[in-house]
Scaffold this motif. Structure first.
Motif, PDB file in Angstrom:
ATOM      1  N   THR A 101       2.787 -12.699 -37.469  1.00  0.00           N
ATOM      2  CA  THR A 101       3.313 -13.741 -38.360  1.00  0.00           C
ATOM      3  C   THR A 101       4.796 -14.022 -38.205  1.00  0.00           C
ATOM      4  O   THR A 101       5.286 -14.988 -38.783  1.00  0.00           O
ATOM      5  N   GLN A 102       5.519 -13.235 -37.449  1.00  0.00           N
ATOM      6  CA  GLN A 102       6.976 -13.400 -37.379  1.00  0.00           C
ATOM      7  C   GLN A 102       7.381 -14.740 -36.805  1.00  0.00           C
ATOM      8  O   GLN A 102       8.484 -15.220 -37.064  1.00  0.00           O
ATOM      9  N   HIS A 103       6.516 -15.373 -36.040  1.00  0.00           N
ATOM     10  CA  HIS A 103       6.825 -16.667 -35.449  1.00  0.00           C
ATOM     11  C   HIS A 103       6.583 -17.811 -36.434  1.00  0.00           C
ATOM     12  O   HIS A 103       7.092 -18.907 -36.251  1.00  0.00           O
ATOM     13  N   LEU A 104       5.804 -17.550 -37.466  1.00  0.00           N
ATOM     14  CA  LEU A 104       5.368 -18.593 -38.385  1.00  0.00           C
ATOM     15  C   LEU A 104       6.014 -18.528 -39.757  1.00  0.00           C
ATOM     16  O   LEU A 104       6.184 -19.554 -40.410  1.00  0.00           O
ATOM     17  N   ILE A 105       6.337 -17.335 -40.205  1.00  0.00           N
ATOM     18  CA  ILE A 105       6.821 -17.142 -41.568  1.00  0.00           C
ATOM     19  C   ILE A 105       8.304 -16.786 -41.531  1.00  0.00           C
ATOM     20  O   ILE A 105       8.720 -15.942 -40.743  1.00  0.00           O
ATOM     21  N   PRO A 106       9.108 -17.429 -42.390  1.00  0.00           N
ATOM     22  CA  PRO A 106      10.544 -17.085 -42.430  1.00  0.00           C
ATOM     23  C   PRO A 106      10.754 -15.637 -42.872  1.00  0.00           C
ATOM     24  O   PRO A 106       9.842 -14.997 -43.397  1.00  0.00           O
ATOM     25  N   GLN A 107      11.963 -15.174 -42.667  1.00  0.00           N
ATOM     26  CA  GLN A 107      12.304 -13.803 -43.052  1.00  0.00           C
ATOM     27  C   GLN A 107      12.037 -13.576 -44.531  1.00  0.00           C
ATOM     28  O   GLN A 107      12.193 -14.474 -45.350  1.00  0.00           O
ATOM     29  N   ARG A 108      11.658 -12.347 -44.832  1.00  0.00           N
ATOM     30  CA  ARG A 108      11.518 -11.967 -46.229  1.00  0.00           C
ATOM     31  C   ARG A 108      12.914 -11.792 -46.814  1.00  0.00           C
ATOM     32  O   ARG A 108      13.799 -11.230 -46.184  1.00  0.00           O
ATOM     33  N   ARG A 109      13.082 -12.262 -48.010  1.00  0.00           N
ATOM     34  CA  ARG A 109      14.360 -12.132 -48.698  1.00  0.00           C
ATOM     35  C   ARG A 109      14.139 -11.357 -49.989  1.00  0.00           C
ATOM     36  O   ARG A 109      13.176 -11.591 -50.702  1.00  0.00           O
ATOM     37  N   ILE A 110      15.058 -10.446 -50.245  1.00  0.00           N
ATOM     38  CA  ILE A 110      14.983  -9.612 -51.440  1.00  0.00           C
ATOM     39  C   ILE A 110      16.264  -9.838 -52.220  1.00  0.00           C
ATOM     40  O   ILE A 110      17.358  -9.808 -51.654  1.00  0.00           O
ATOM     41  N   ILE A 111      16.121 -10.060 -53.507  1.00  0.00           N
ATOM     42  CA  ILE A 111      17.286 -10.240 -54.373  1.00  0.00           C
ATOM     43  C   ILE A 111      17.482  -8.951 -55.151  1.00  0.00           C
ATOM     44  O   ILE A 111      16.571  -8.482 -55.830  1.00  0.00           O
ATOM     45  N   CYS A 112      18.676  -8.378 -55.011  1.00  0.00           N
ATOM     46  CA  CYS A 112      19.010  -7.131 -55.692  1.00  0.00           C
ATOM     47  C   CYS A 112      20.100  -7.395 -56.720  1.00  0.00           C
ATOM     48  O   CYS A 112      21.136  -7.970 -56.392  1.00  0.00           O
ATOM     49  N   LEU A 113      19.859  -6.971 -57.935  1.00  0.00           N
ATOM     50  CA  LEU A 113      20.843  -7.096 -59.000  1.00  0.00           C
ATOM     51  C   LEU A 113      21.442  -5.718 -59.242  1.00  0.00           C
ATOM     52  O   LEU A 113      20.731  -4.767 -59.567  1.00  0.00           O
ATOM     53  N   THR A 114      22.752  -5.602 -59.043  1.00  0.00           N
ATOM     54  CA  THR A 114      23.444  -4.335 -59.255  1.00  0.00           C
ATOM     55  C   THR A 114      24.637  -4.566 -60.167  1.00  0.00           C
ATOM     56  O   THR A 114      24.923  -5.705 -60.554  1.00  0.00           O
ATOM     57  N   ASN A 115      25.341  -3.497 -60.472  1.00  0.00           N
ATOM     58  CA  ASN A 115      26.563  -3.628 -61.272  1.00  0.00           C
ATOM     59  C   ASN A 115      27.620  -4.447 -60.550  1.00  0.00           C
ATOM     60  O   ASN A 115      28.484  -5.047 -61.169  1.00  0.00           O
ATOM     61  N   ALA A 116      27.572  -4.466 -59.222  1.00  0.00           N
ATOM     62  CA  ALA A 116      28.564  -5.184 -58.430  1.00  0.00           C
ATOM     63  C   ALA A 116      28.240  -6.665 -58.283  1.00  0.00           C
ATOM     64  O   ALA A 116      29.072  -7.440 -57.847  1.00  0.00           O
ATOM     65  N   GLY A 117      27.022  -7.070 -58.600  1.00  0.00           N
ATOM     66  CA  GLY A 117      26.658  -8.474 -58.497  1.00  0.00           C
ATOM     67  C   GLY A 117      25.240  -8.660 -58.002  1.00  0.00           C
ATOM     68  O   GLY A 117      24.439  -7.733 -58.015  1.00  0.00           O
ATOM     69  N   ILE A 118      24.955  -9.872 -57.566  1.00  0.00           N
ATOM     70  CA  ILE A 118      23.645 -10.214 -57.023  1.00  0.00           C
ATOM     71  C   ILE A 118      23.765 -10.244 -55.510  1.00  0.00           C
ATOM     72  O   ILE A 118      24.654 -10.890 -54.967  1.00  0.00           O
ATOM     73  N   HIS A 119      22.868  -9.549 -54.830  1.00  0.00           N
ATOM     74  CA  HIS A 119      22.879  -9.485 -53.376  1.00  0.00           C
ATOM     75  C   HIS A 119      21.545  -9.983 -52.853  1.00  0.00           C
ATOM     76  O   HIS A 119      20.494  -9.582 -53.348  1.00  0.00           O
TER      77      HIS A 119
END
Length: 113
Positions: A16-34
């Protein structure tokens, strides 16, 4: 009753790597949103191929992933798939939002309560 036209099949990352965009993970920490992107094998190969300082990494990549998979990924890169390869979208990045205290809306809601 609802029937799917195509059955759902769980395919591996190589398929699937050719068809599906990268997986993105949103992390909320004390330093901010990453926002962190998981690099696919094709993203790693692209970086290895464009890295002029460490040409020996191409051999390591072939050894680890095999010649068939690596050649398939090279072909995909050559014809421009996936479309997000080599763009900013394919880079790991983060958005750092500093916490400066409650927002105005939160303050207004607290005053109204």
């Amino acid at each position: 009753s609802f029937q799917m036209a195509f059955p759902i099949i769980s395919l591996g990352e190589f398929a699937t790597q050719h068809l599906i965009p990268q997986r993105r993970i949103i992390c909320l920490t004390n330093a901010g949103i990453h926002i962190v992107a998981k690099l696919r094998p094709i993203d790693i190969l692209y970086r290895v191929l464009t890295d002029n300082e460490h040409p020996q990494l191409v051999g390591y990549f072939f050894k680890n992933y095999g010649s068939v998979e690596t050649c398939s990924m090279c072909f995909s890169i050559a014809i421009g798939y996936p479309e997000d390869i080599g763009t900013r979208r394919s880079n790991i990045g983060s958005i750092n939002i500093r916490h400066t205290g409650p927002s105005r809306a939160v303050k207004e809601a607290a005053i109204d309560a």
